[in-house]
Design a protein around this motif. Sequence first.
Motif, mmCIF file in Angstrom:
data_model
loop_
_atom_site.group_PDB
_atom_site.id
_atom_site.type_symbol
_atom_site.label_atom_id
_atom_site.label_comp_id
_atom_site.label_asym_id
_atom_site.label_seq_id
_atom_site.Cartn_x
_atom_site.Cartn_y
_atom_site.Cartn_z
ATOM 1 N N PRO A 165 0.793 -1.230 0.000
ATOM 2 C CA PRO A 165 0.000 0.000 0.000
ATOM 3 C C PRO A 165 0.824 1.279 0.000
ATOM 4 O O PRO A 165 0.305 2.343 -0.330
ATOM 5 C CB PRO A 165 -0.820 -0.114 1.288
ATOM 6 C CG PRO A 165 0.013 -0.992 2.180
ATOM 7 C CD PRO A 165 0.664 -1.977 1.265
ATOM 8 N N SER A 166 2.103 1.191 0.355
ATOM 9 C CA SER A 166 2.942 2.392 0.434
ATOM 10 C C SER A 166 3.813 2.526 -0.809
ATOM 11 O O SER A 166 4.295 1.515 -1.350
ATOM 12 C CB SER A 166 3.854 2.335 1.669
ATOM 13 O OG SER A 166 3.088 2.246 2.851
ATOM 14 N N GLY A 167 4.013 3.755 -1.257
ATOM 15 C CA GLY A 167 4.917 3.999 -2.367
ATOM 16 C C GLY A 167 4.361 3.558 -3.702
ATOM 17 O O GLY A 167 3.223 3.110 -3.827
ATOM 18 N N GLY A 168 5.193 3.700 -4.728
ATOM 19 C CA GLY A 168 4.788 3.296 -6.067
ATOM 20 C C GLY A 168 5.173 1.861 -6.345
ATOM 21 O O GLY A 168 6.176 1.370 -5.851
ATOM 22 N N ASN A 169 4.375 1.163 -7.142
ATOM 23 C CA ASN A 169 4.685 -0.216 -7.506
ATOM 24 C C ASN A 169 3.837 -0.645 -8.698
ATOM 25 O O ASN A 169 2.975 0.099 -9.171
ATOM 26 C CB ASN A 169 4.478 -1.157 -6.311
ATOM 27 C CG ASN A 169 3.081 -1.060 -5.711
ATOM 28 O OD1 ASN A 169 2.079 -1.307 -6.384
ATOM 29 N ND2 ASN A 169 3.013 -0.685 -4.434
ATOM 30 N N PHE A 170 4.083 -1.847 -9.173
ATOM 31 C CA PHE A 170 3.426 -2.358 -10.369
ATOM 32 C C PHE A 170 1.916 -2.432 -10.202
ATOM 33 O O PHE A 170 1.159 -2.094 -11.118
ATOM 34 C CB PHE A 170 3.978 -3.753 -10.689
ATOM 35 C CG PHE A 170 3.410 -4.388 -11.918
ATOM 36 C CD1 PHE A 170 3.897 -4.061 -13.174
ATOM 37 C CD2 PHE A 170 2.387 -5.327 -11.830
ATOM 38 C CE1 PHE A 170 3.379 -4.648 -14.319
ATOM 39 C CE2 PHE A 170 1.860 -5.925 -12.954
ATOM 40 C CZ PHE A 170 2.358 -5.579 -14.212
ATOM 41 N N VAL A 171 1.454 -2.872 -9.046
ATOM 42 C CA VAL A 171 0.006 -3.009 -8.834
ATOM 43 C C VAL A 171 -0.685 -1.648 -8.956
ATOM 44 O O VAL A 171 -1.716 -1.522 -9.631
ATOM 45 C CB VAL A 171 -0.277 -3.652 -7.464
ATOM 46 C CG1 VAL A 171 -1.782 -3.623 -7.158
ATOM 47 C CG2 VAL A 171 0.236 -5.088 -7.431
ATOM 48 N N LYS A 172 -0.113 -0.637 -8.340
ATOM 49 C CA LYS A 172 -0.705 0.696 -8.421
ATOM 50 C C LYS A 172 -0.652 1.247 -9.845
ATOM 51 O O LYS A 172 -1.583 1.920 -10.296
ATOM 52 C CB LYS A 172 0.006 1.643 -7.454
ATOM 53 C CG LYS A 172 -0.248 1.327 -5.991
ATOM 54 C CD LYS A 172 0.415 2.373 -5.114
ATOM 55 C CE LYS A 172 0.133 2.139 -3.647
ATOM 56 N NZ LYS A 172 0.724 3.181 -2.789
ATOM 57 N N THR A 173 0.438 0.951 -10.539
ATOM 58 C CA THR A 173 0.546 1.400 -11.929
ATOM 59 C C THR A 173 -0.528 0.750 -12.788
ATOM 60 O O THR A 173 -1.165 1.413 -13.615
ATOM 61 C CB THR A 173 1.936 1.075 -12.482
ATOM 62 O OG1 THR A 173 2.925 1.780 -11.735
ATOM 63 C CG2 THR A 173 2.046 1.473 -13.953
ATOM 64 N N MET A 174 -0.745 -0.551 -12.608
ATOM 65 C CA MET A 174 -1.780 -1.237 -13.388
ATOM 66 C C MET A 174 -3.169 -0.690 -13.055
ATOM 67 O O MET A 174 -4.019 -0.549 -13.941
ATOM 68 C CB MET A 174 -1.736 -2.746 -13.116
ATOM 69 C CG MET A 174 -0.511 -3.446 -13.688
ATOM 70 S SD MET A 174 -0.334 -3.273 -15.486
ATOM 71 C CE MET A 174 0.962 -2.020 -15.584
ATOM 72 N N ALA A 175 -3.404 -0.371 -11.793
ATOM 73 C CA ALA A 175 -4.701 0.193 -11.412
ATOM 74 C C ALA A 175 -4.919 1.543 -12.092
ATOM 75 O O ALA A 175 -6.028 1.848 -12.562
ATOM 76 C CB ALA A 175 -4.785 0.332 -9.894
ATOM 77 N N ARG A 176 -3.869 2.338 -12.167
ATOM 78 C CA ARG A 176 -3.986 3.643 -12.843
ATOM 79 C C ARG A 176 -4.225 3.458 -14.334
ATOM 80 O O ARG A 176 -5.099 4.118 -14.919
ATOM 81 C CB ARG A 176 -2.727 4.470 -12.606
ATOM 82 C CG ARG A 176 -2.701 5.782 -13.374
ATOM 83 C CD ARG A 176 -1.475 6.595 -13.063
ATOM 84 N NE ARG A 176 -0.245 5.886 -13.328
ATOM 85 C CZ ARG A 176 0.296 5.756 -14.546
ATOM 86 N NH1 ARG A 176 -0.314 6.269 -15.612
ATOM 87 N NH2 ARG A 176 1.440 5.107 -14.698
ATOM 88 N N LEU A 177 -3.477 2.549 -14.957
ATOM 89 C CA LEU A 177 -3.627 2.342 -16.399
ATOM 90 C C LEU A 177 -4.987 1.735 -16.736
ATOM 91 O O LEU A 177 -5.525 1.985 -17.822
ATOM 92 C CB LEU A 177 -2.497 1.447 -16.913
ATOM 93 C CG LEU A 177 -1.103 2.080 -16.863
ATOM 94 C CD1 LEU A 177 -0.044 1.080 -17.319
ATOM 95 C CD2 LEU A 177 -1.048 3.348 -17.708
ATOM 96 N N GLU A 178 -5.529 0.942 -15.814
ATOM 97 C CA GLU A 178 -6.874 0.389 -16.060
ATOM 98 C C GLU A 178 -7.893 1.506 -16.193
ATOM 99 O O GLU A 178 -8.828 1.415 -16.995
ATOM 100 C CB GLU A 178 -7.249 -0.557 -14.924
ATOM 101 C CG GLU A 178 -8.531 -1.341 -15.151
ATOM 102 C CD GLU A 178 -9.800 -0.552 -14.837
ATOM 103 O OE1 GLU A 178 -10.817 -0.747 -15.541
ATOM 104 O OE2 GLU A 178 -9.749 0.282 -13.903
#
Length: 303
Positions: A165-178
Motif C-alpha cells: 500500500p505504500s509507495g509506487g509499484n506495479f500493482v498501483k501502476t496497473m490500477a492507474r492504467l486500467e
Amino acid sequence: MADLALLVSGGRGQLGSDLAARASGYVHAPGSAELDVTDPAAVADAVDALVAAARAEGLPPVVVNAAAYAAVDAAEENEERAFAVNAQGPWHLACACLRAGVPLVHVSTDYVFSGDTDRPYRTDDSPGPRSVYGRSKLAGERAVHVVAEYGARAWVVRTAWLYGPSGGNFVKTMARLERERDKLSVVDDQTGSPTYTADLADGLLALAARVVGPDAPAQRLLHATGGGSTTWYGFARAVFEELGADPDRVRPCTTAEFPRPAPRPAYSVLSDDAWREAGLPPLRHWRDALAAAFADHGPALRG
C-alpha cells in the motif's frame, strides 16, 4: 510475534512501512531524510540509540535494513549514488552492528541474478547481475558477508517484485492504467514471484525473532518471495481481476517491444528451500496474497 527493539532503516518505504506497522515492541523506522545510511557516523549513532532503547525496554535489539536505491532505470545513469546506498550503506550498518553486538537482517534482490535459467535460483547459485542496480545490490550483499567474517551476526534475504500500500509499484501502476486506457500491453517474457510487502514483513520479523536467540539460522543467505511464479503479463491480468475489470484488456508483448534503460532478468524466480530448511514460515502463494492485499488495502492500491 516476539517483542523486539527494532531499527528499520528505509522505514518510510514500501517494505519498511509494513515492517514498522507489523512489529511489536520498540520500533524506530526512519526514512532516508532522517537516517542516511551512506553516513557512517549517523548509522553508528542510530545503532547506539537502538542499543540504549533496547536496554531501557528490556528487549533484544535487531536492525533490519530496508533502505535501497531502487530506481532500477535511473541507476544506470546514477551509478555512484546507487552504490553509495546499496553497497556502502549495508557496509556501514554491518560495521556498526558488529561494534555494538546487534544482529543485522539485510534485504537484497533477485536482480543479483542474470535470469539465464529455467529453474528457481538457489542461494548457492552464482550471481551475475546485468544492471547497475543488480551490481550495487550484490556489492551490498558482499559487504555484509565480509563484515560477518569478522564476527557480525548478519543475514541477507533476497526478495523480488515487491508491492504494497505504500509507495509506487506495479500493482498501483496497473490500477492507474486500467482507468486511463481501454487496452494495454505488458511483457510476457519475464518471469518472477510477486511479493506482498506485508507477507515479507512478517517473514523478516520471524527471522529477526530467531536471530536474537540460540536457534538463529546457520544459513546466512536466504530467499523469501511470494509462492509460485508468473509473468508481468500474468500479474497484470490478476490485478485487473481484483479491480473487477476484464483481464482480456491486457495483452502480452515482448521485452524487445518495451525497451528499458536497465536490462531485467528474464527469469528470476527464487527458491525458498533454505528459508524453509531454517524453519521459517513460507510466504503465501502470490495469487492468494494479491487477493488479500486488495482486501486489506483496496483503496490505497487502486489509487
